[in-house]
Design a protein around this motif. Structure first.
Motif, PDB file in Angstrom:
ATOM      1  N   HIS A  24       0.394  -1.611   0.276  1.00 13.47           N
ATOM      2  CA  HIS A  24      -0.260  -0.168   0.005  1.00 13.47           C
ATOM      3  C   HIS A  24       0.877   1.478  -0.499  1.00 13.47           C
ATOM      4  CE1 HIS A  24       1.366  -1.051   4.239  1.00 13.47           C
ATOM      5  NE2 HIS A  24       0.822   0.945   4.409  1.00 13.47           N
ATOM      6  N   GLU A  25       1.746   1.243  -0.181  1.00 15.50           N
ATOM      7  CA  GLU A  25       3.161   1.885   0.118  1.00 15.50           C
ATOM      8  C   GLU A  25       4.021   2.667  -1.406  1.00 15.50           C
ATOM      9  OE1 GLU A  25       6.275   0.773   2.648  1.00 15.50           O
ATOM     10  OE2 GLU A  25       4.667   0.511   4.052  1.00 15.50           O
ATOM     11  N   PRO A  26       3.037   3.449  -2.257  1.00 18.50           N
ATOM     12  CA  PRO A  26       4.119   4.341  -2.861  1.00 18.50           C
ATOM     13  C   PRO A  26       5.411   3.947  -2.924  1.00 18.50           C
ATOM     14  CG  PRO A  26       2.135   5.847  -2.323  1.00 18.50           C
ATOM     15  CD  PRO A  26       2.685   5.023  -1.232  1.00 18.50           C
ATOM     16  N   ASP A  27       6.073   4.856  -2.733  1.00 16.74           N
ATOM     17  CA  ASP A  27       7.625   4.371  -2.703  1.00 16.74           C
ATOM     18  C   ASP A  27       7.639   3.182  -2.594  1.00 16.74           C
ATOM     19  OD1 ASP A  27       7.762   6.906  -2.023  1.00 16.74           O
ATOM     20  OD2 ASP A  27       8.008   6.964   0.609  1.00 16.74           O
ATOM     21  N   ALA A  28       7.481   2.250  -1.999  1.00 25.04           N
ATOM     22  CA  ALA A  28       7.960   0.720  -2.472  1.00 25.04           C
ATOM     23  C   ALA A  28       7.653   0.390  -3.753  1.00 25.04           C
ATOM     24  CB  ALA A  28       7.244  -0.280  -0.721  1.00 25.04           C
ATOM     25  N   ALA A  29       6.013   0.901  -4.492  1.00 24.66           N
ATOM     26  CA  ALA A  29       6.008   0.801  -5.635  1.00 24.66           C
ATOM     27  C   ALA A  29       6.916   0.966  -6.944  1.00 24.66           C
ATOM     28  CB  ALA A  29       4.214   0.769  -5.665  1.00 24.66           C
ATOM     29  N   ALA A  30       7.752   1.919  -6.649  1.00 18.60           N
ATOM     30  CA  ALA A  30       8.458   2.871  -7.733  1.00 18.60           C
ATOM     31  C   ALA A  30       9.406   2.111  -7.872  1.00 18.60           C
ATOM     32  CB  ALA A  30       8.795   4.259  -6.196  1.00 18.60           C
ATOM     33  N   PHE A  31       9.588   0.469  -6.513  1.00 20.26           N
ATOM     34  CA  PHE A  31      10.515   0.176  -7.617  1.00 20.26           C
ATOM     35  C   PHE A  31      10.587  -1.334  -8.055  1.00 20.26           C
ATOM     36  CE2 PHE A  31      12.669   1.345  -3.404  1.00 20.26           C
ATOM     37  CZ  PHE A  31      13.498   0.800  -3.350  1.00 20.26           C
ATOM     38  N   ALA A  32       9.515  -0.685  -8.298  1.00 21.05           N
ATOM     39  CA  ALA A  32       8.894  -2.068  -9.878  1.00 21.05           C
ATOM     40  C   ALA A  32       9.040  -1.498 -11.267  1.00 21.05           C
ATOM     41  CB  ALA A  32       7.261  -1.933  -9.359  1.00 21.05           C
ATOM     42  N   ASP A  33       8.870  -2.622 -11.989  1.00 17.73           N
ATOM     43  CA  ASP A  33       8.592  -1.889 -13.619  1.00 17.73           C
ATOM     44  C   ASP A  33       6.997  -1.571 -13.746  1.00 17.73           C
ATOM     45  OD1 ASP A  33      10.990  -2.692 -14.280  1.00 17.73           O
ATOM     46  OD2 ASP A  33      10.614  -4.646 -13.510  1.00 17.73           O
ATOM     47  N   ASP A  34       6.184  -2.529 -13.261  1.00 21.46           N
ATOM     48  CA  ASP A  34       4.977  -2.419 -13.571  1.00 21.46           C
ATOM     49  C   ASP A  34       4.262  -1.807 -12.290  1.00 21.46           C
ATOM     50  OD1 ASP A  34       5.190  -2.749 -16.578  1.00 21.46           O
ATOM     51  OD2 ASP A  34       5.777  -5.102 -15.555  1.00 21.46           O
ATOM     52  N   VAL A  35       3.084  -1.379 -12.155  1.00 15.76           N
ATOM     53  CA  VAL A  35       2.075  -1.287 -11.107  1.00 15.76           C
ATOM     54  C   VAL A  35       0.550  -1.683 -11.871  1.00 15.76           C
ATOM     55  CG1 VAL A  35       1.314   1.030  -8.548  1.00 15.76           C
ATOM     56  CG2 VAL A  35       3.495   0.819 -10.144  1.00 15.76           C
TER      57      VAL A  35
END
Length: 232
Positions: free
Chosen positions: A212-223
């Motif tokens: 649920h954390e945008p900062d964590a999702a920023a490490f992904a290629d796709d969201v």
């Protein structure tokens, strides 16, 4: 019982028309409402959404931990709906890895013993090649100098990295990470997310992370963002 190796495809997993409901009557909750999703091999996908959006249910269905009410799921070329309970258990053990918020390391085992534990649980010998892979993973994840230590002698970030190595030891088609930084401070969280990123970039792993954390999702290629059981 063993499973045959599924054919390699450009997709690590695909879902079509997934629906899942809980409860009855006024208490009925539509957790998933016709979800279609492709997960490309060798990429880092983050699944986001508010509480109750269906993101954990989607992960559990993709991982074969829960059965959808309708729809199909294919992982590594194998349709999960074609497997009985025993075959599904074996398939999960051999083709799917898990990293949870709680590290779930066994306290009496060393880091190295925890990493190779999936082979022990499957009743398979820990061959020299497995030990070598465990040490390669530990080196890639920055815990090579901690292999002889037990969990109580490791920091939270080191424990989570050992848990990631354990999840990767069987070279799974998919690695699922469920809020993997939930128990960590911001600096340690970044370290763990960087290690998940490295497992994709350097080891070719396919990672699916629920967060649920945008900062964590920023490490992904796709969201992928879920809202009310649908992909938003």
């Amino acid at each position: 019982m063993t499973t045959t190796s599924p054919p390699r495809t450009t997709l690590a997993a695909a879902a079509r028309g997934l629906t899942k409901t809980y409860g009855r009557g006024d208490a009925r909750v539509h957790a998933l409402r016709g979800v279609d999703l492709d997960l490309p091999r060798g990429r880092f996908t983050a699944i986001m959404g508010p509480s109750g959006s269906g993101k954990s249910t989607l992960m559990h269905c993709l991982a074969g931990l829960e059965q959808a009410d309708a729809g199909t799921i294919t992982v590594g070329g194998t349709g999960l709906g074609t497997l009985d309970d025993d075959a599904l258990t074996v398939f999960r053990r051999e083709h799917i890895g898990f990293v949870f918020q709680a590290y779930n390391l066994l306290p009496m085992l060393t880091a190295e013993q925890n990493i190779v534990l999936p082979y022990e649980l499957a009743g398979r010998r820990v061959e020299p090649a497995v030990t070598e892979r465990a040490r390669l993973l530990a080196e890639t994840l920055g815990v090579a100098d901690r292999l002889g230590h037990r969990p109580a002698e490791l920091s939270g970030g080191q424990q989570q990295r050992v848990a990631i190595a354990r999840a990767l030891i069987t070279e799974p088609d998919l690695l699922f990470a469920d809020e993997p930084t939930g128990n960590l401070d911001s600096a340690t969280s970044q370290e763990v997310l960087e290690q998940l990123r490295r497992s994709v970039d350097e080891l070719g792993q396919t990672v699916v992370m629920v967060t649920h954390e945008p900062d964590a999702a920023a490490f992904a290629d796709d969201v992928v963002t879920l809202a009310d059981g649908r992909i938003a």
